[in-house]
Scaffold this motif. Structure first.
Motif, short mmCIF file in Angstrom:
data_model
loop_
_atom_site.label_atom_id
_atom_site.label_comp_id
_atom_site.label_asym_id
_atom_site.label_seq_id
_atom_site.Cartn_x
_atom_site.Cartn_y
_atom_site.Cartn_z
N VAL A 1 0.84 -1.21 0.00
CA VAL A 1 0.00 0.00 0.00
C VAL A 1 0.87 1.25 0.00
N ALA A 2 1.95 1.23 0.76
CA ALA A 2 2.86 2.39 0.78
C ALA A 2 3.44 2.65 -0.60
N GLN A 3 3.81 1.58 -1.31
CA GLN A 3 4.35 1.75 -2.66
C GLN A 3 3.29 2.29 -3.61
N LEU A 4 2.07 1.76 -3.49
CA LEU A 4 0.99 2.25 -4.35
C LEU A 4 0.67 3.71 -4.08
N ALA A 5 0.89 4.17 -2.86
CA ALA A 5 0.61 5.55 -2.48
C ALA A 5 1.72 6.51 -2.88
N ASP A 6 2.84 6.01 -3.33
CA ASP A 6 3.96 6.85 -3.74
C ASP A 6 3.56 7.65 -4.99
N GLY B 1 -14.45 -7.02 1.06
CA GLY B 1 -15.48 -6.00 1.26
C GLY B 1 -15.76 -5.77 2.73
N GLU B 2 -15.69 -6.83 3.53
CA GLU B 2 -15.93 -6.71 4.96
C GLU B 2 -14.72 -6.18 5.71
N ASN B 3 -13.53 -6.38 5.15
CA ASN B 3 -12.29 -5.96 5.82
C ASN B 3 -11.40 -5.18 4.86
N PRO B 4 -11.82 -4.00 4.42
CA PRO B 4 -11.05 -3.25 3.42
C PRO B 4 -9.68 -2.80 3.91
N ASP B 5 -9.48 -2.77 5.22
CA ASP B 5 -8.18 -2.35 5.74
C ASP B 5 -7.19 -3.50 5.85
N ASP B 6 -7.65 -4.70 5.58
CA ASP B 6 -6.76 -5.87 5.60
C ASP B 6 -7.00 -6.69 4.33
N PRO B 7 -6.69 -6.14 3.17
CA PRO B 7 -7.04 -6.78 1.90
C PRO B 7 -6.19 -8.01 1.62
N ALA C 1 -6.88 -0.12 -1.49
CA ALA C 1 -6.21 0.48 -0.33
C ALA C 1 -5.20 1.53 -0.79
N GLY C 2 -4.49 1.25 -1.89
CA GLY C 2 -3.55 2.23 -2.41
C GLY C 2 -4.25 3.46 -2.94
N LEU C 3 -5.37 3.28 -3.66
CA LEU C 3 -6.12 4.42 -4.16
C LEU C 3 -6.68 5.28 -3.02
N LYS C 4 -7.14 4.61 -1.96
CA LYS C 4 -7.70 5.35 -0.83
C LYS C 4 -6.61 6.17 -0.15
N ALA C 5 -5.43 5.59 0.00
CA ALA C 5 -4.31 6.33 0.61
C ALA C 5 -3.95 7.56 -0.22
N ARG C 6 -3.98 7.40 -1.55
CA ARG C 6 -3.67 8.54 -2.41
C ARG C 6 -4.75 9.62 -2.30
N ARG C 7 -6.00 9.20 -2.31
CA ARG C 7 -7.09 10.18 -2.20
C ARG C 7 -6.99 10.95 -0.90
N ASP C 8 -6.72 10.23 0.19
CA ASP C 8 -6.64 10.88 1.50
C ASP C 8 -5.48 11.87 1.58
N LYS C 9 -4.42 11.64 0.80
CA LYS C 9 -3.25 12.53 0.81
C LYS C 9 -3.31 13.58 -0.30
N GLY C 10 -4.38 13.57 -1.09
CA GLY C 10 -4.49 14.52 -2.17
C GLY C 10 -3.60 14.22 -3.36
#
Length: 494
Positions: free
Chosen positions: A116-121, A156-162, A171-180
C-alpha cells in the motif's frame, strides 16, 4: 561452465546474450505490476526494456507485486539475480537471447503495508496486472463481476486488511485520495475482452461493498484503458533452464522463452502520463475492441480448439499438433467457416492473412509450447475464447457444427483418459465438478451443458444441444481422429 545472472556479471553475460545498455542505477519506479509471470516478463517488461535501451523514460521502471503463495517463489528467484530475466526469442529461422532489466524491485507477498505504501507513492503512475483470465472474479456465463465471491466478500468486509489484488489496489487508491495525490492509471494486460472495463468493474464493484462514495470517486477519477496483448509464451521448466545454461552459459533460475512476434494495442487513457511505448512498437488506438475480438477469438480460440483433440491423441507439443494433418485441417475449417465470419472488421487488417500468421506461429517448433498449457483452466477460457463465437452464430441463425465439436472435445477430455487410455492430469480450479459432469455426459450429454455458470444461454439452444450430443457420442464411439475426419468431410452433422 555457467555464470550466475546478476548485475555484477553482466559484462561476462554479454558475450553470449544481449544485456541492458542503460545503467540500472539510472532507473526509477513508475509502475507497480501485479502478477510477475512469464507472460509479463516476455511482453510488458520487454517493451519497457527496449524503451530504456533507447535512452528514453528511465522513470518508468517496474516494481513487482503479488498476493499468492506461489508469488513468493518467483520473487525469491528474481531477487537472487537482481530482478534480471533472460528472454529467449525463438523463431522458425533464428534464436536469440537477451537480458532485461526493467524490474528494479519485487515487494514481498503478504506485506500489505509495504504494498500500500508503494501504491501511495506519487512516483507510481500506472498499476498494471497480469493475473490470468480467472483472476477477475467474473461469472463465466454472464461475464459480469461477481461481488459474492468469498474472497471479494471478505475484502469487502475488511477493506483495511485486503487479501486480493483488487483489495490492495483499493487500499492504495484510498491512501492517495486521503493525501491529495492523483490516482494512478490501472492497466490490465490479460486476455479478456474489454479488459479495462472488466478491471474497472472489479475495482468499483469491490469498493461498493464498503464505501459507496469511494466507489463513485473511482468511477469519476480513475482511468482503465483497454488493451490487447499478444505473444506466445510457454511455461518455464527444467528444459528451458537447461537450454539457457547449456547454450548461453547463463545460470538463470527462471528464464522466459517466447516467440519472436509480439503485439500490444492500447487505448491512450493515461491521465498521469505514460512511457513513450509507441516508439518501441506499441499501437495506440481509439478503440481496442476490434483487435481484441480478432486476437481472442482467432488465436486464443484456436489454441482452445486444438488443445483437447491433441491431448486426446497423446500429443505433447503445440507444433506437433500442427504437424498432425487432421488437427491442422480441423483448425483451418473451424476458423474459416465458423469463427472468422462472425468477427467484426479490424482496421487495416485482413483476417485471412491474420489467420495464416497464426498458423505459422502455432507451427513454430522452437518455442516448445505445450498442449497441457493450452488445455489448462478451460472453465475460464472456454467462456471467453470459444463460447462467444458459438453464441454469435446461434444469434444469427447459423450452424455450429465445429464449435459444438470443440465443446464436446473439452467434455471428452474431462472424462480423464486419452483415446489410448492414458490418464490426463487436469489443471483447472473446477476440475472436480467438470470431471463429474463429463462422466455423466457419456450417457446424458445434457449433464455437461448443465454447467450453467459456463455455458449460460448457449446451452438453451436446441441446435447447440443436438450438435454437442452428436459430436460427443461420436467421440466415444469412433474416437477423436475419426470424429475429426467426419467433421472435415461434412459428415458430423445429423
Amino acid at each position: 561452465m555457467t555464470i550466475k545472472l546478476s548485475l555484477e556479471n553482466l559484462e561476462t553475460v554479454k558475450n553470449t546474450a544481449g544485456v541492458p545498455s542503460y545503467p540500472r542505477s539510472a532507473l526509477k519506479a513508475g509502475i507497480v505490476h501485479f502478477g510477475v509471470g512469464n507472460f509479463h516478463r516476455a511482453h510488458q517488461a520487454v517493451y519497457l526494456d527496449d524503451l530504456f535501451n533507447a535512452g528514453r523514460d528511465h522513470d518508468w521502471a517496474i516494481i513487482g507485486a503479488g498476493v499468492l503463495p506461489s508469488d513468493e517463489a518467483m520473487r525469491a528467484k528474481l531477487a537472487g539475480q537482481d530482478y534480471l530475466t533472460t528472454v529467449v526469442e525463438q523463431d522458425n529461422s533464428r534464436t536469440g537471447a537477451h537480458v532485461t532489466g526493467a524490474m528494479i524491485d519485487y515487494l514481498k507477498p503478504g506485506d500489505v503495508a509495504a504494498v500500500v505504501a508503494q501504491l501511495a507513492d506519487p512516483a507510481i503512475r500506472i498499476v498494471s496486472l497480469t493475473i490470468t483470465e480467472g483472476g477477475y472474479f467474473i461469472d463465466p456465463a454472464s461475464g459480469v463481476f461477481n461481488p459474492a465471491h468469498p474472497a471479494i466478500a471478505a475484502d469487502g468486509e475488511n477493506p483495511d486488511d485486503p487479501k486480493t489484488v483488487f483489495g490492495l489496489i483499493l487500499a492504495g487508491l484510498k491512501a492517495r485520495r486521503d493525501k491529495g495525490i492523483a490516482p494512478f492509471t490501472i492497466m490490465s494486460c490479460d486476455n479478456i475482452p474489454g479488459n479495462g472495463e472488466v478491471t474497472h468493474a472489479a475495482i468499483s464493484g469491490l469498493a461498493r461493498l464498503s464505501d459507496l462514495d469511494f466507489a463513485d470517486w473511482i468511477d469519476a477519477n480513475v482511468a482503465f484503458p483497454n488493451g490487447m496483448v499478444d505473444r506466445i509464451t510457454p511455461a518455464t521448466g527444467p528444459r528451458e533452464i537447461g537450454i539457457v545454461a547449456d547454450e548461453y552459459g547463463i545460470d538463470d533460475q527462471w528464464p522466459v522463452f517466447c516467440e519472436e512476434f509480439k503485439q500490444w494495442v492500447l487505448e491512450d487513457k493515461f491521465p498521469q502520463g505514460r512511457p513513450a511505448l509507441e516508439t518501441v512498437g506499441v499501437q495506440f488506438v481509439p478503440d481496442v475492441a476490434p483487435y481484441e475480438h480478432m486476437k481472442i477469438r482467432i488465436l486464443n480460440g484456436g489454441h482452445a480448439a486444438i488443445a483437447y483433440p491433441a491431448a486426446l491423441l497423446d500429443i505433447h507439443f503445440v507444433h506437433e499438433a500442427m504437424e498432425d494433418d487432421d488437427i491442422r485441417a480441423f483448425l483451418a475449417k473451424l476458423e474459416k467457416e465458423e469463427i472468422i465470419p462472425v468477427i467484426p472488421p479490424v482496421p487495416d487488417t485482413d483476417l485471412g492473412d491474420y489467420f495464416t500468421l497464426i498458423e505459422k506461429r502455432f507451427s513454430n517448433p522452437k518455442i516448445g509450447d505445450t498442449i497441457p498449457r493450452l488445455a489448462q483452466d478451460g472453465s475460464n477460457r472456454q467462456p471467453k475464447f470459444i463460447l462467444p463465437s458459438t453464441a454469435d452464430r446461434l444469434g444469427r441463425g447459423e450452424d455450429v457444427v465445429g464449435l459444438s465439436l470443440v465443446s464436446a472435445l473439452w467434455c471428452r477430455y474431462f472424462a480423464g483418459t486419452s483415446d489410448s487410455g492414458k490418464a490426463i492430469v487436469f489443471n483447472d480450479a473446477n476440475a472436480e465438478r467438470l470431471q463429474a459432469a463429463a462422466l455423466k455426459a457419456k450417457d446424458d450429454p445434457a449433464a455437461f451443458l448443465a454447467l450453467s455458470d459456463i455455458f449460460g444461454e448457449v446451452a438453451a439452444s436446441e441446435l447447440f444441444r443436438r450438435r454437442f450430443a452428436r459430436a460427443l457420442a461420436t467421440l466415444w464411439e469412433k474416437g477423436t481422429r475419426q470424429t475429426l475426419r467426419l467433421y472435415l468431410d461434412d459428415k458430423l452433422a445429423d
